[in-house]
Design a protein around this motif. Structure first.
Motif, mmCIF file in Angstrom:
data_model
loop_
_atom_site.group_PDB
_atom_site.id
_atom_site.type_symbol
_atom_site.label_atom_id
_atom_site.label_comp_id
_atom_site.label_asym_id
_atom_site.label_seq_id
_atom_site.Cartn_x
_atom_site.Cartn_y
_atom_site.Cartn_z
ATOM 1 N N ALA A 36 0.334 -9.501 20.729
ATOM 2 C CA ALA A 36 0.178 -8.145 21.343
ATOM 3 C C ALA A 36 1.749 -7.619 21.088
ATOM 4 C CB ALA A 36 0.106 -8.135 22.692
ATOM 5 N N GLN A 37 2.904 -8.340 21.199
ATOM 6 C CA GLN A 37 4.096 -7.924 20.918
ATOM 7 C C GLN A 37 4.380 -7.846 19.437
ATOM 8 O OE1 GLN A 37 7.145 -9.345 23.605
ATOM 9 N NE2 GLN A 37 8.585 -9.553 21.772
ATOM 10 N N GLU A 38 3.823 -8.665 18.500
ATOM 11 C CA GLU A 38 4.057 -8.557 17.081
ATOM 12 C C GLU A 38 3.306 -7.385 16.572
ATOM 13 O OE1 GLU A 38 5.524 -11.124 14.761
ATOM 14 O OE2 GLU A 38 6.332 -10.911 16.723
ATOM 15 N N ALA A 39 2.039 -6.832 17.153
ATOM 16 C CA ALA A 39 1.400 -5.580 16.927
ATOM 17 C C ALA A 39 2.139 -4.424 17.292
ATOM 18 C CB ALA A 39 0.081 -5.627 17.241
ATOM 19 N N ASN A 40 2.665 -4.457 18.530
ATOM 20 C CA ASN A 40 3.585 -3.341 19.209
ATOM 21 C C ASN A 40 4.941 -3.068 18.371
ATOM 22 O OD1 ASN A 40 2.065 -1.843 21.401
ATOM 23 N ND2 ASN A 40 1.636 -4.177 22.029
ATOM 24 N N ASN A 41 5.416 -4.184 17.663
ATOM 25 C CA ASN A 41 6.355 -3.930 17.085
ATOM 26 C C ASN A 41 6.354 -3.669 15.511
ATOM 27 O OD1 ASN A 41 8.107 -4.699 19.185
ATOM 28 N ND2 ASN A 41 8.212 -6.741 18.982
ATOM 29 N N GLY A 42 5.046 -3.605 15.051
ATOM 30 C CA GLY A 42 4.812 -3.284 13.641
ATOM 31 C C GLY A 42 4.940 -4.431 13.023
ATOM 32 N N VAL A 43 4.849 -5.510 13.270
ATOM 33 C CA VAL A 43 5.045 -6.714 12.201
ATOM 34 C C VAL A 43 3.847 -6.671 11.328
ATOM 35 C CG1 VAL A 43 5.242 -9.186 11.834
ATOM 36 C CG2 VAL A 43 6.464 -7.935 13.887
ATOM 37 N N VAL A 44 3.946 -6.494 9.993
ATOM 38 C CA VAL A 44 2.790 -6.560 8.763
ATOM 39 C C VAL A 44 3.298 -7.640 7.949
ATOM 40 C CG1 VAL A 44 2.130 -4.338 9.555
ATOM 41 C CG2 VAL A 44 3.711 -4.689 7.754
ATOM 42 N N TYR A 45 4.410 -8.487 8.067
ATOM 43 C CA TYR A 45 4.703 -9.081 6.983
ATOM 44 C C TYR A 45 4.703 -10.878 7.617
ATOM 45 C CZ TYR A 45 7.991 -10.583 3.285
ATOM 46 O OH TYR A 45 8.671 -11.434 2.215
ATOM 47 N N CYS A 46 3.872 -11.662 6.769
ATOM 48 C CA CYS A 46 3.604 -12.895 7.159
ATOM 49 C C CYS A 46 4.991 -13.824 7.481
ATOM 50 C CB CYS A 46 2.818 -13.629 6.277
ATOM 51 S SG CYS A 46 1.171 -12.854 5.846
ATOM 52 N N PRO A 47 6.002 -13.633 6.718
ATOM 53 C CA PRO A 47 7.030 -14.588 6.976
ATOM 54 C C PRO A 47 7.869 -14.188 8.142
ATOM 55 C CG PRO A 47 7.025 -14.007 4.626
ATOM 56 C CD PRO A 47 5.992 -13.238 5.454
ATOM 57 N N ILE A 87 7.089 -10.491 -6.523
ATOM 58 C CA ILE A 87 8.168 -10.116 -5.813
ATOM 59 C C ILE A 87 7.654 -9.713 -4.186
ATOM 60 C CG2 ILE A 87 9.446 -8.755 -7.537
ATOM 61 C CD1 ILE A 87 8.021 -6.100 -6.484
ATOM 62 N N ARG A 88 8.586 -9.486 -3.228
ATOM 63 C CA ARG A 88 7.896 -8.892 -1.978
ATOM 64 C C ARG A 88 8.936 -7.763 -1.836
ATOM 65 N NH1 ARG A 88 7.257 -14.753 0.082
ATOM 66 N NH2 ARG A 88 4.906 -14.727 0.873
ATOM 67 N N ALA A 89 8.436 -6.581 -1.517
ATOM 68 C CA ALA A 89 9.096 -5.441 -1.314
ATOM 69 C C ALA A 89 8.350 -4.301 -0.759
ATOM 70 C CB ALA A 89 9.786 -4.874 -2.669
ATOM 71 N N VAL A 90 9.261 -3.568 -0.053
ATOM 72 C CA VAL A 90 8.536 -2.279 0.455
ATOM 73 C C VAL A 90 8.923 -0.967 -0.504
ATOM 74 C CG1 VAL A 90 8.368 -0.772 2.382
ATOM 75 C CG2 VAL A 90 8.587 -3.008 2.796
ATOM 76 N N ILE A 91 8.034 -0.530 -1.149
ATOM 77 C CA ILE A 91 8.338 0.676 -2.253
ATOM 78 C C ILE A 91 8.004 1.892 -1.633
ATOM 79 C CG2 ILE A 91 7.842 1.414 -4.374
ATOM 80 C CD1 ILE A 91 7.254 -1.637 -5.333
ATOM 81 N N ASP A 123 4.182 4.839 -0.752
ATOM 82 C CA ASP A 123 4.463 3.972 0.365
ATOM 83 C C ASP A 123 3.705 2.565 0.192
ATOM 84 O OD1 ASP A 123 5.208 2.970 2.783
ATOM 85 O OD2 ASP A 123 4.316 4.548 4.112
ATOM 86 N N TYR A 124 4.104 1.744 -0.392
ATOM 87 C CA TYR A 124 3.417 0.749 -0.817
ATOM 88 C C TYR A 124 4.116 -0.603 -0.723
ATOM 89 C CZ TYR A 124 1.079 -2.625 -4.357
ATOM 90 O OH TYR A 124 0.250 -3.493 -4.894
ATOM 91 N N ILE A 125 3.357 -1.526 0.056
ATOM 92 C CA ILE A 125 3.723 -2.945 0.329
ATOM 93 C C ILE A 125 3.432 -4.081 -0.908
ATOM 94 C CG2 ILE A 125 4.083 -4.974 1.993
ATOM 95 C CD1 ILE A 125 3.403 -2.990 4.289
ATOM 96 N N ALA A 126 4.413 -4.660 -1.418
ATOM 97 C CA ALA A 126 3.986 -5.600 -2.618
ATOM 98 C C ALA A 126 4.476 -6.870 -1.664
ATOM 99 C CB ALA A 126 5.048 -5.416 -3.551
ATOM 100 N N ASP A 127 3.463 -7.525 -1.464
ATOM 101 C CA ASP A 127 3.766 -9.022 -0.680
ATOM 102 C C ASP A 127 3.049 -9.969 -1.773
ATOM 103 O OD1 ASP A 127 3.905 -11.088 0.798
ATOM 104 O OD2 ASP A 127 2.473 -10.400 2.298
ATOM 105 N N ASP A 128 4.302 -10.613 -2.345
ATOM 106 C CA ASP A 128 4.053 -11.703 -3.326
ATOM 107 C C ASP A 128 2.894 -11.247 -4.654
ATOM 108 O OD1 ASP A 128 4.341 -14.359 -4.392
ATOM 109 O OD2 ASP A 128 2.659 -15.130 -3.233
ATOM 110 N N LYS A 129 3.445 -10.060 -4.893
ATOM 111 C CA LYS A 129 2.514 -9.473 -6.197
ATOM 112 C C LYS A 129 3.510 -9.543 -7.540
ATOM 113 C CE LYS A 129 -1.114 -7.973 -4.061
ATOM 114 N NZ LYS A 129 -2.336 -8.340 -4.481
#
Length: 520
Positions: free
Chosen positions: A424-435, A127-131, A162-168
């Motif tokens: 820089a824009q990705e980091a400032n926008n908080g992008v932490v998900y590869c897709p 799954i990929r989900a923010v828990i 507060d857990y990110i399940a990325d392809d787990k």
């Protein structure tokens, strides 16, 4: 007494039509196959998610035996195992699952089958989900994602998550959630452990080590033999804690173990403090110490309550006390029930080793001050690639990301923010998900499928947008190591075990319009 029943898997529309057109028999529903079963093994292991059922049935073909009526047990068919002590007792369901494997050898008179309960779907589904929320809510979310109902959860699964399940896998996520609860319980001085189990087709959580009431294993009554082994092969009795500069800041030693067994040392990389979070390097370093390990096992008459996750009392020549069941195998053959248990001793008062702590120096974490002063080290992409990568690595090298082992996109954005306006824009926008990062790169015109065209500063994308790193221009990479839970500079970008599928050309100076996410 055992009984075992079988039901066909649900038919597809095509199968239903073909059966009706040929006036075939109705599918078998709740069909008793007990008289066909020659032997059966029912097992579980604390290191595996699902319980397993293996059995063999008597089998022959009509052309060899016209009287024999063969069974057609299909892959995906449902298997139910029931048990009762006496004829007058109600049946207890021991197992409910599906056939995953079957094997027939033509010169034999048997058909072999392997089945798993529904926890296998958690193990095999990613799954990929923010828990977020509580541990109990997280378990509900994971099971709903995979389509497995939840049964009984114990009170107290209320630790904040507060857990990110990325392809787990679902099993990995469940264990991570229960580890979070266990950590919270330890902080509250509660020694509680949890284990997921499948009961009546539902995911339940039990407290690990609950005692099987009324059962005692003894040589005089129900035990054939026991074994006990001890090992120091995995022992670690000294930990040296080092900072970002490799300076030894602290050392932790179990001197008694060093004296008895010799010194076996490991290095612990200290973690920097994060905003609003206390990093307890002392506790983490001590957790790396490993003492003498012992393992016990017993063979005896079977008891269906003696399964993985529970504990039993043993009074035998080699073993005396309370033991946790780490794995179990129950064998049923010729109306005899036997079991093999792997055990772990539970002392009445666990020994707390004396750990000597020596403090040498205060740890230094590279650029920690700069990160705090500059939005935790996110820049504006104005530097050239060489200088930007150097500055980005100085700020974020050797660190643990906020998203921990899932922090590859987070690191790429933060480190790359020093030379790439896009990152820089990705980091400032908080992008932490590869897709998400790949999709944004595509929208910005920075995505390439020519994986041979790599320039220093480009972002390498692996698999199905599963992982990202920054190319160092010399065959290596800067990225987040999930196994080490820290950012690293590796020497070979092909060592990931996944194919390179795309390249984000972050070495180009392209920015994006914030309103419509299109290239400027």
């Amino acid at each position: 007494m055992l009984s075992i029943r079988y039901s066909d898997p649900p038919e597809t529309e095509k199968e239903t039509k073909a059966r009706k057109d040929s006036k075939g028999a109705e599918p078998k529903n709740n069909f008793d196959i007990t008289n066909y079963v020659q032997k059966l093994a029912w097992s579980g292991d604390s290191q595996q998610a699902a319980r397993k059922l293996e059995f063999s049935i008597a089998y022959n073909t009509p052309d060899k035996d016209k009287v024999f009526v063969p069974l057609d047990l299909k892959i995906g068919g449902f298997i139910y195992l029931f048990y009762r002590e006496k004829d007058t007792d109600p049946e207890i369901e021991l197992f409910q699952g599906r056939i995953f494997y079957r094997k027939r050898v033509t010169n034999s008179y048997t058909f072999d089958f392997s089945c798993f309960d529904d926890l296998i779907y958690l193990a095999k589904s990613n799954i990929r989900a923010v828990i977020t929320g509580t541990v109990a809510a997280g378990i509900q979310q994971v099971c709903k994602e995979i389509g497995i109902p939840v049964g009984t959860l114990p009170d107290g699964l209320d630790a904040s998550v507060d857990y990110i399940a990325d392809d787990k896998s679902g099993t990995e996520v469940l264990r991570a959630l229960l580890d979070i609860q266990q950590t919270a319980d330890k902080a509250a001085k509660k020694d509680t452990y949890y284990l997921p189990v499948c009961i009546n087709g539902q995911v339940n959580v039990i407290k690990k080590g609950e005692l099987v009431d009324g059962y005692v294993a003894t040589a005089d009554t129900n035990t054939f033999s026991t074994e006990h082994s001890e090992s120091i092969e995995d022992m670690v009795n000294r930990i040296k804690a080092v900072d970002d500069n490799g300076t030894i800041c602290q050392m932790f030693t179990i001197n008694d173990d060093v004296t008895h067994y010799g010194m076996i040392q490991k290095i612990y990389k200290m973690q920097p403090p994060k905003p609003d979070e206390t990093v307890d390097n002392v506790t983490a370093a001590k957790a790396q110490l490993v003492r003498l390990k012992d393992e016990s096992s017993m063979k005896g008459l079977g008891n269906v309550q003696c399964i993985t996750g529970y504990s039993i009392k043993v009074q035998e020549e080699q073993l005396t006390g309370t033991f946790y069941i780490k794995s179990d195998t129950h064998n049923f053959e010729n109306n005899v029930h036997t079991m093999d248990l792997t055990l772990e001793y539970i002392p009445d008062q666990p020994e707390q080793p004396e750990i000597e702590q020596v403090d040498y120096a205060a740890p230094v974490f590279n650029s920690s001050k700069d990160r705090m002063e500059n939005k935790q080290g996110i820049s504006n992409g104005s530097a050239d690639v060489d200088a930007g990568i150097s500055a980005g690595w100085d700020a974020w090298g050797g660190q643990t990301m906020d998203n921990g082992r899932e922090g590859c996109a987070e690191f790429v954005g933060k480190c790359g923010s020093y030379y790439s306006p896009f990152l820089a824009q990705e980091a400032n926008n908080g992008v932490v998900y590869c897709p998400t990062m790949v999709a944004d790169a595509d929208a910005a015109g920075l995505l390439s499928y020519d994986t041979s065209d790599l320039q220093k500063g480009d972002v390498i994308v692996y698999g199905d947008d599963d992982h990202v790193v920054i190319y160092d221009g010399q065959g290596g990479y800067y990225g987040n190591s999930s196994s080490r839970n820290v950012t690293v500079h590796g020497s070979d970008y092909t060592e990931m075990g996944m194919p390179v599928t795309k390249v984000i050309k972050a070495s180009r100076g392209v920015t994006m319009n914030e309103e419509n996410r299109q290239p400027i």
